[in-house]
Design a protein around this motif. Structure first.
Motif, PDB file in Angstrom:
ATOM      1  N   GLY A   1     -24.366  -0.847  39.188  1.00  0.00           N
ATOM      2  CA  GLY A   1     -24.699  -0.464  40.802  1.00  0.00           C
ATOM      3  C   GLY A   1     -24.676   0.919  40.647  1.00  0.00           C
ATOM      4  N   ALA A   2     -25.157   1.662  41.827  1.00  0.00           N
ATOM      5  CA  ALA A   2     -24.910   3.093  41.810  1.00  0.00           C
ATOM      6  C   ALA A   2     -24.767   3.409  43.222  1.00  0.00           C
ATOM      7  CB  ALA A   2     -26.231   4.033  41.347  1.00  0.00           C
ATOM      8  N   LEU A   3     -24.146   4.749  43.540  1.00  0.00           N
ATOM      9  CA  LEU A   3     -23.859   5.139  44.976  1.00  0.00           C
ATOM     10  C   LEU A   3     -24.610   6.499  44.818  1.00  0.00           C
ATOM     11  CD1 LEU A   3     -20.858   5.028  47.103  1.00  0.00           C
ATOM     12  CD2 LEU A   3     -21.847   7.125  46.766  1.00  0.00           C
ATOM     13  N   PHE A   4     -25.442   6.778  45.822  1.00  0.00           N
ATOM     14  CA  PHE A   4     -26.103   8.088  45.870  1.00  0.00           C
ATOM     15  C   PHE A   4     -25.383   8.750  47.149  1.00  0.00           C
ATOM     16  CE2 PHE A   4     -29.135   5.954  43.190  1.00  0.00           C
ATOM     17  CZ  PHE A   4     -29.663   7.214  42.309  1.00  0.00           C
ATOM     18  N   GLN A   5     -25.113   9.879  46.884  1.00  0.00           N
ATOM     19  CA  GLN A   5     -24.388  10.890  47.989  1.00  0.00           C
ATOM     20  C   GLN A   5     -25.459  11.773  48.300  1.00  0.00           C
ATOM     21  OE1 GLN A   5     -20.924  10.810  48.869  1.00  0.00           O
ATOM     22  NE2 GLN A   5     -21.927  11.710  50.681  1.00  0.00           N
ATOM     23  N   LEU A   6     -25.852  11.702  49.638  1.00  0.00           N
ATOM     24  CA  LEU A   6     -26.950  12.548  50.122  1.00  0.00           C
ATOM     25  C   LEU A   6     -26.142  13.475  51.406  1.00  0.00           C
ATOM     26  CD1 LEU A   6     -29.851   9.864  50.663  1.00  0.00           C
ATOM     27  CD2 LEU A   6     -29.321  11.239  48.720  1.00  0.00           C
ATOM     28  N   GLY A   7     -25.147  12.954  52.089  1.00  0.00           N
ATOM     29  CA  GLY A   7     -24.332  13.877  53.023  1.00  0.00           C
ATOM     30  C   GLY A   7     -23.752  14.808  52.259  1.00  0.00           C
ATOM     31  N   LEU A   8     -23.675  16.089  52.814  1.00  0.00           N
ATOM     32  CA  LEU A   8     -23.221  17.075  52.329  1.00  0.00           C
ATOM     33  C   LEU A   8     -22.000  17.628  53.217  1.00  0.00           C
ATOM     34  CD1 LEU A   8     -22.781  19.101  49.722  1.00  0.00           C
ATOM     35  CD2 LEU A   8     -24.348  20.535  50.997  1.00  0.00           C
ATOM     36  N   PRO A   9     -20.628  17.208  53.104  1.00  0.00           N
ATOM     37  CA  PRO A   9     -19.662  17.481  53.799  1.00  0.00           C
ATOM     38  C   PRO A   9     -19.141  19.019  53.572  1.00  0.00           C
ATOM     39  CG  PRO A   9     -19.162  15.210  52.910  1.00  0.00           C
ATOM     40  CD  PRO A   9     -20.328  15.971  52.040  1.00  0.00           C
ATOM     41  N   ALA A  10     -18.890  19.511  54.768  1.00  0.00           N
ATOM     42  CA  ALA A  10     -18.356  21.084  54.534  1.00  0.00           C
ATOM     43  C   ALA A  10     -17.096  21.192  53.918  1.00  0.00           C
ATOM     44  CB  ALA A  10     -18.415  21.712  55.881  1.00  0.00           C
ATOM     45  N   GLU A  11     -16.286  19.995  53.935  1.00  0.00           N
ATOM     46  CA  GLU A  11     -15.196  20.040  53.176  1.00  0.00           C
ATOM     47  C   GLU A  11     -14.810  19.135  52.124  1.00  0.00           C
ATOM     48  OE1 GLU A  11     -12.414  18.959  56.565  1.00  0.00           O
ATOM     49  OE2 GLU A  11     -12.826  20.636  57.877  1.00  0.00           O
ATOM     50  N   ASP A  12     -13.516  19.049  51.583  1.00  0.00           N
ATOM     51  CA  ASP A  12     -13.710  18.196  49.952  1.00  0.00           C
ATOM     52  C   ASP A  12     -13.726  16.657  50.350  1.00  0.00           C
ATOM     53  OD1 ASP A  12     -13.601  20.485  48.454  1.00  0.00           O
ATOM     54  OD2 ASP A  12     -11.598  20.585  48.182  1.00  0.00           O
ATOM     55  N   MET A  13     -14.236  15.935  49.559  1.00  0.00           N
ATOM     56  CA  MET A  13     -14.055  14.599  49.760  1.00  0.00           C
ATOM     57  C   MET A  13     -12.601  13.972  49.182  1.00  0.00           C
ATOM     58  SD  MET A  13     -16.752  12.963  51.347  1.00  0.00           S
ATOM     59  CE  MET A  13     -17.459  11.635  50.330  1.00  0.00           C
ATOM     60  N   PRO A  14     -12.288  12.735  49.704  1.00  0.00           N
ATOM     61  CA  PRO A  14     -11.001  12.190  48.853  1.00  0.00           C
ATOM     62  C   PRO A  14     -11.455  11.901  47.430  1.00  0.00           C
ATOM     63  CG  PRO A  14     -11.339  11.345  51.003  1.00  0.00           C
ATOM     64  CD  PRO A  14     -12.539  12.003  50.792  1.00  0.00           C
ATOM     65  N   PRO A  15     -10.519  11.904  46.584  1.00  0.00           N
ATOM     66  CA  PRO A  15     -11.022  11.595  45.024  1.00  0.00           C
ATOM     67  C   PRO A  15     -11.371  10.113  45.009  1.00  0.00           C
ATOM     68  CG  PRO A  15      -8.443  11.730  45.510  1.00  0.00           C
ATOM     69  CD  PRO A  15      -9.207  12.075  46.673  1.00  0.00           C
ATOM     70  N   VAL A  16     -12.165  10.098  43.951  1.00  0.00           N
ATOM     71  CA  VAL A  16     -12.717   8.910  43.519  1.00  0.00           C
ATOM     72  C   VAL A  16     -12.084   8.126  42.401  1.00  0.00           C
ATOM     73  CG1 VAL A  16     -15.055   7.773  42.443  1.00  0.00           C
ATOM     74  CG2 VAL A  16     -15.235   9.291  44.065  1.00  0.00           C
ATOM     75  N   SER A  17     -11.877   6.916  42.283  1.00  0.00           N
ATOM     76  CA  SER A  17     -10.898   6.071  41.318  1.00  0.00           C
ATOM     77  C   SER A  17     -11.916   6.125  40.117  1.00  0.00           C
ATOM     78  CB  SER A  17     -10.446   4.907  41.945  1.00  0.00           C
ATOM     79  OG  SER A  17      -9.832   4.284  40.911  1.00  0.00           O
TER      80      SER A  17
END
Length: 382
Positions: free
Chosen positions: A288-304
């Protein structure tokens, strides 16, 4: 593959076309910002006279995108002011340059998030102008290299002049106002779904149910997918189903997320605020795949990394779409009756609309009726 759409064969009978002469630039009424704190103000912008390959467009409608808010308020970077936003433009052709054969006055057309690119790099030659290796020219706030290095000004305006290669044809089946957001929200969600080859029987997850999310639901359903909306608000369950979603999951409920484990093929994440992606990766099936379209102005939590490794998952980004793919999207939406749910606003409501977008108080996109703009003054502000 060459950039833009191929020129159609000659018509049986030539259509009289108003060609450009040696006129100078024209003035257009607009709304824009003069600083991060100014809000949107009435102003006048200068539009160049159409050159050989240019199309002049009288703008009818322009969608309001959340990125317009970020840009005018300097939340991503400080833009050049004065700045007229707007990259979801629909209008009618008024004049064309002498080299334009594929558009004539009266055609209803659109302009999306970019108005030029280098046209020479590998990405551009593949029809992926949005990934131009030298940087595409945005519809507003960008340096227009081919036109004297002026700063582009967007669609909160009564007119615009754009190179024909970056002009889209709006199908007659589409309502022009509801078609405007397709030029950003529509193509931004269509492109990753097409890249993943979503088809009938696939399972698509949509994170967030705003301007992008509601288009992802509609387009995925039109492709034949089973659609699950992930939302932090149970109050949005009915709205998700009204849009055609098959399931709605409360993402902050661990039990509900556990029930969705290994049920999704591809996720379209439209949320523009920092949020934990790891629970969503657990809902994906093998490959599967997750496509990130939203662009947060701050850092995202880390991905495992372990979540990705154990199921051979992909975490990808996607940026709008190329010109050819955008035309494909418009034709697809016309064929399947897909359009954005909109609320039309007049010029005097623009600042209120921005505040409502920030508050999430819109279903699902605002569209500016440019007939409500004032007449241009005798002197350009930008």
């Amino acid at each position: 593959m060459t950039p833009g759409r191929p020129v159609p064969p000659p018509l049986a009978k030539p259509i009289p076309v108003e060609r450009t002469a040696s006129q100078g630039s024209t003035l257009a009424a607009a709304y824009g910002a003069t600083s991060p704190e100014s809000g949107l103000l009435p102003m006048t912008v200068a539009r160049r006279a159409p050159k050989e390959d240019d199309v002049e467009i009288a703008i009818e409608f322009c969608g309001l995108c959340h990125s317009d808010v970020h840009a005018t308020r300097g939340e991503w970077r400080l833009p050049p002011y004065p700045l007229v936003p707007g990259h979801e433009i629909v209008g009618k052709v008024t004049r064309v340059g002498s080299g334009v054969q594929d558009f004539v006055p009266g055609d209803r057309v659109g302009v999306g998030c970019m108005v030029d690119s280098c046209r020479e790099c590998a990405s551009c030659l593949e029809g992926l102008e949005q990934y131009c290796e030298r940087g595409n020219v945005g519809t507003y706030g960008a340096t227009d290299v081919r036109n004297g290095g002026s700063i582009t000004q967007g669609g909160y305006s009564t007119s615009v002049v754009v190179d024909r290669r970056f002009v889209l044809r709006i199908p007659e089946a589409l309502d022009p106002a509801a078609a405007a957001p397709l030029l950003c929200a529509g193509i931004t969600t269509y492109s990753p779904l097409r890249y993943f080859d979503v088809e009938e029987g696939d399972s698509v997850g949509v994170v967030g149910l705003g301007g992008l999310g509601h288009m992802a639901v509609k387009i995925a359903k039109a492709m034949g997918a089973e659609v699950t909306v992930f939302t932090t608000s149970e109050a949005k369950f009915d709205a998700a189903r009204d849009l055609g979603a098959d399931h709605a999951v409360l993402s902050k409920d661990p039990e509900a997320m556990e029930e969705a484990n290994r049920s999704i093929d591809v996720i379209i994440d439209t949320v523009a605020a920092p949020h934990d992606l790891n629970p969503y990766f657990r809902t994906l099936r093998l490959d599967g795949a997750l496509f990130q379209l939203g662009l947060p102005a701050e850092d995202m939590p880390p991905v495992s990394p372990g979540l990705l490794i154990r199921r051979r998952l992909a975490y990808a980004g996607s940026l709008i779409g190329g010109i050819e793919e955008t035309q494909e999207m418009l034709d697809f939406c016309a064929e399947h009756g897909v359009a954005s749910d909109i609320e039309i606003v007049n010029a005097g409501q623009l600042n209120e609309a921005y505040d409502r977008m920030v508050a999430g108080d819109v279903k699902y996109r605002f569209v500016l009726d440019t007939s409500t703009l004032q007449k241009p003054s005798e002197r350009a502000d930008a």
